[in-house]
Scaffold this active site. Structure first.
Site, PDB file in Angstrom:
ATOM      1  CB  THR A  57      -0.958  -0.017   1.212  1.00  0.00           C
ATOM      2  OG1 THR A  57      -1.754   1.145   1.182  1.00  0.00           O
ATOM      3  CG2 THR A  57      -0.236  -0.086   2.535  1.00  0.00           C
ATOM      4  CB  SER A  81      -3.603   2.392  10.465  1.00  0.00           C
ATOM      5  OG  SER A  81      -3.420   1.488   9.375  1.00  0.00           O
ATOM      6  CE1 TYR A 131      -3.994  -3.226   5.020  1.00  0.00           C
ATOM      7  CE2 TYR A 131      -4.078  -0.828   4.862  1.00  0.00           C
ATOM      8  CZ  TYR A 131      -3.958  -2.056   4.264  1.00  0.00           C
ATOM      9  OH  TYR A 131      -3.781  -2.157   2.911  1.00  0.00           O
ATOM     10  CG  HIS A 132      -1.654   2.017   6.258  1.00  0.00           C
ATOM     11  ND1 HIS A 132      -2.780   2.541   6.854  1.00  0.00           N
ATOM     12  CD2 HIS A 132      -1.854   2.159   4.925  1.00  0.00           C
ATOM     13  CE1 HIS A 132      -3.616   2.992   5.914  1.00  0.00           C
ATOM     14  NE2 HIS A 132      -3.082   2.762   4.736  1.00  0.00           N
ATOM     15  CE  LYS A 182      -1.736  -4.627   2.611  1.00  0.00           C
ATOM     16  NZ  LYS A 182      -2.006  -5.734   1.716  1.00  0.00           N
TER      17      LYS A 182
END
Ligand code: NAD
Ligand code: USQ
Length: 384
Positions: free
Chosen positions: A144, A179, A181-182, A185
């Site tokens: 991302t 975040s 989530y990020h 990645k």
């Protein structure tokens, strides 16, 4: 080529599988249906009705004459992953299969842990399965743009030439994600670069921007081939949400001043970028990174664009930003790699936005307006 699409029941995985199959690749999909579970957990549903995976695959066979095997199972189940790779024998694997909503990862400790465990361990199982069954498989992994964050220098494609105290090296570009989530990645990218450097894996990491749109050349061929379209404040992404809010007569929810800028791309470009990456594999031992986005916009610019295109009154509301992110910042991203492979971007035009209005109008009765407002706060766990 034989291509296995992980996360092939999701928003992007399903249309990508159709696109690859349409282009003559023997394509199979794998998914554990977690995404449909998050809908139940959050009490929301896709704005556009979607069929179950078996019905989708059968509809595609009916429409195109092409068979698409489906594997239902979890990347956290290592034996299952090894079995699928041994049985299907892919030349390339496209990996979409992660928990992908930043707000979902920030709900609380449990959701942060779930996200990082699911994403990082799933990818690690996959790395071992590739290395031990066929190290020649090319892994195309969805990363991302948010891995980079918003640094005050130009964003390169994954790597940075650094000169320090008179010496030079080529390093992974420094990451400042926004975040849990990020961050998952970022952890994946480091594990994958290690796999290339130590085991000689071949990996393409696609640092994708925010995607908009819902239809591709294949999904429009039959209503049963539709992909999901999320509008809620957890899984809905910003431009899709603004189009939906405009049609519903709800205010466009700009978080904070709206100066925050991101990279964007059309869903039709997503599926094409994946095809280009699959058909032009990375070399053995190469950790290749592309920035998969076509244009940058600030959130305010997007709100203005939607308001201009919508044939009726649109109200823009600046909400207190539930996230912690820079409101004003430098943003200059290199994204020439995929164009070099032949990508011809669909730039944001009125035509696309207007087609989204039509999709929303046809399904607006399915929306729960309460789900439009953000409830997850980045500092929600802190005592006020
Ligand atoms: P999605 O949630 O619609 O699809 C992901 C799919 O993966 C779901 O169907 C889910 O059930 C499956 N999955 C999750 N964990 C799994 C596991 N452990 N085992 C098997 N299947 C699992 O998400 P999407 O919007 O299609 O995004 C796909 C990928 O692209 C994600 O990795 C995301 O981070 C990345 N991405 C998305 C966007 C965007 O705007 N949607 C932008 C940049 C990057
Ligand atoms: N935003 C608003 N109003 C809204 C929704 C979002 O102002 O109603 C703002 C957010 O504050 C943020 C920006 O719009 O600054 C983008 O938010 P988003 O929810 O559209 O996207 P994001 O959380 O960044 O995540 C999405 C996908 C994720 C992917 C990422 C690409 O869900 O899977 O990785 O886009 S990127 O942003 O480039 O990292």
């Amino acid at each position: 080529m034989r291509v296995l699409v992980l996360g092939g029941d999701g928003y992007l995985g399903w249309p990508t599988a159709l696109h690859l199959s349409d282009r003559g690749h023997d394509t199979a999909v794998l998914d554990n249906m977690a995404r449909r579970g998050y809908d139940r957990e959050l009490g929301v549903q896709s704005l556009v009705p979607i069929e179950d995976l078996e019905t989708r695959a059968a509809a595609w066979e009916e429409v195109s004459g092409k068979r698409m095997p489906t594997y239902v199972g979890d990347l956290l189940d290592a034996e299952f992953v090894y079995r699928v790779l041994t049985e299907f024998e892919p030349d390339a694997i496209v990996h979409f299969a992660e928990q992908r909503a930043a707000p979902y990862s920030m709900i609380d400790r449990e959701h942060a842990v779930y996200t990082q465990h699911n994403n990082v361990v799933g990818t690690l199982n996959l790395m071992y399965a590739i290395a031990e069954t066929n190290p020649d498989i090319h892994l195309v992994k969805l990363g991302t743009m948010g891995e980079y964050g918003t640094p005050n220098i130009d964003i390169e494609e994954g790597w940075l030439e650094v000169e320090h105290n008179g010496r030079k090296d080529r390093m992974l570009y420094p990451k400042k994600p926004g975040s849990f989530y990020h961050l998952s990645k970022v952890h994946d990218s480091h594990n994958l670069e290690f796999g290339c450097r130590i085991w000689g894996m071949r990996v393409t990491d696609l640092n994708q921007g925010v995607v908009y749109g819902q239809q591709t050349d294949q999904t429009v061929q039959d209503a049963r081939l539709a992909t999901r379209f999320d509008y809620d404040a957890v899984f809905g992404t910003v431009l899709n949400r603004f189009c939906i809010q405009a049609v519903l007569g709800e205010p466009l929810t700009v978080y904070g001043s709206g100066g925050q800028t991101r990279g964007f791309l059309d869903i039709r470009d997503t599926v094409e970028c994946i095809r280009l990456a699959v058909e032009n594999p990375a070399d053995a031992g190469e950790f290749r990174v592309f920035n998969q986005m076509t244009e940058s916009y600030s959130v305010s610019q997007l709100a203005d664009l939607v308001a201009e295109c919508f044939p009726g009154p649109v109200q823009v509301e600046h909400l207190e930003n539930p996230r912690v992110e820079q409101a004003e910042h430098y943003y200059n991203v290199k994204h020439t790699g995929l164009v070099g492979l032949g990508l011809q971007p669909h730039l944001l035009s009125e035509t696309l936005i207007e087609s989204m209005f039509d999709i929303v109008s046809a399904n607006k009765d399915r929306v729960d307006p309460a789900a439009l407002l953000p409830t997850v706060r980045w500092q929600g766990h802190l005592k006020q």
